[in-house]
Design an enzyme around this catalytic site. Structure first.
Site, PDB file in Angstrom:
ATOM      1  CE1 TYR A 147      -1.580  -1.829   3.753  1.00 46.95           C
ATOM      2  CE2 TYR A 147      -3.151  -3.280   2.370  1.00 46.95           C
ATOM      3  CZ  TYR A 147      -2.123  -2.441   2.090  1.00 46.95           C
ATOM      4  OH  TYR A 147      -1.441  -1.660   1.199  1.00 46.95           O
ATOM      5  CB  THR A 182       5.704  -4.511  -4.472  1.00 44.73           C
ATOM      6  OG1 THR A 182       5.150  -5.187  -3.569  1.00 44.73           O
ATOM      7  CG2 THR A 182       4.489  -3.908  -5.680  1.00 44.73           C
TER       8      THR A 182
END
Length: 275
Positions: A147, A182
């Site tokens: 990532y 989130t």
């Protein structure tokens, strides 16, 4: 280029606008009077649509979808490349297919969409491209290598092409969020074998990550940074928010790199080990 960039009506395309930072950024652009397109892999299933946003289908890993999205959006003035996938796990346990898919979603797709919109921006001699990266690019940590690599690639594209595109009125910049609340942790792809030698340490990092994300920065605050940067008359190359960004970036400039890596590991519950 207009003296007051924010005061001029803009056509904005925000990818990944079905929830989280993307949805809030789209909302803020609408509130400031701009025409906003938001993307989702399936616009019909967006649970809470932002009033004033026109939703378009976009799959970052599908070249045809990218071309159709660019054509439907038309003369885009501001592109916010926000859509992407989160991934964690041991490098040894992660199949190459998963790594390649991550790069397709997080790097190749955003670059292809940017390329599709650049000719129009160049011809109109105005445009802004925002790459939504991650502070994991600047402060990488174990078990997030793939990532972090994708977000570093996005930043590299933006930094290198910034001067290349500037003569044509196109502004390139990167925004690096820190830990944001989130709920992305519930959607993250995880690769760790049941009997993996890395499993114990991964679980330590995963627990710390869940705790940090639960107390993370509000999405509205992060979206505000993105919108303000995109509408700035003279945007900086890099913006960061969350995780005490001002302090840690200062530390990154003055401390040895290994010390920064050790500190990043410690924040995630991992003990220091000499390489």
């Amino acid at each position: 280029m207009a003296e007051n960039y924010a005061a001029t009506h803009r056509i904005v395309l925000v990818t990944g606008a079905s929830n989280g930072i993307g949805a809030e950024a789209a909302r803020l652009f609408v509130e400031r009077g701009h025409t906003v397109f938001g993307t989702s892999r399936n616009p019909d299933t967006v649970a809470v649509k932002v009033p004033g946003v026109t939703y378009l289908r976009l799959d970052n890993a599908d070249a045809a979808s990218i071309a159709e999205c660019a054509a439907a959006a038309g003369d885009v003035d501001i592109l916010v490349n926000n859509a992407g996938e989160s991934q964690a796990g041991a490098l040894e346990d992660t199949p190459m297919e998963a790594i390649e898919a991550l790069f397709a979603n997080n790097v190749f797709g955003p670059i292809a969409l940017t390329k599709a919109l650049l000719p129009g921006m160049r011809e109109r001699r105005t445009g802004t491209v925002v790459m939504v990266g991650s502070m994991l690019s600047s402060f990488p940590v174990a078990f997030r290598s793939n990532y972090a690599a994708t977000k570093s690639a996005l930043k590299g594209f933006a930094m290198a092409s910034r001067r290349e595109l500037a003569p044509y009125g196109i502004r390139m910049l990167t925004v690096e969020p820190g830990t944001i609340a989130t709920g992305i942790g519930t959607r993250r792809s995880i690769f760790i074998g049941e009997n993996s030698p890395y499993k114990a340490e991964y679980e330590v990092l995963a627990a710390a990550t869940r705790k940090n994300e639960a107390a993370g920065l509000d999405t509205v605050e992060m979206a505000q940074v993105i919108v303000d940067a995109a509408l700035s008359d003279n945007p900086k190359p890099l913006y960061a928010k969350g995780n005490r960004a001002g302090l840690v970036f200062l530390a990154r400039r003055v401390l040895p790199r290994q010390m920064i890596l050790d500190l990043s590991a410690k924040i995630h519950g991992l003990r220091k080990i000499s390489a």
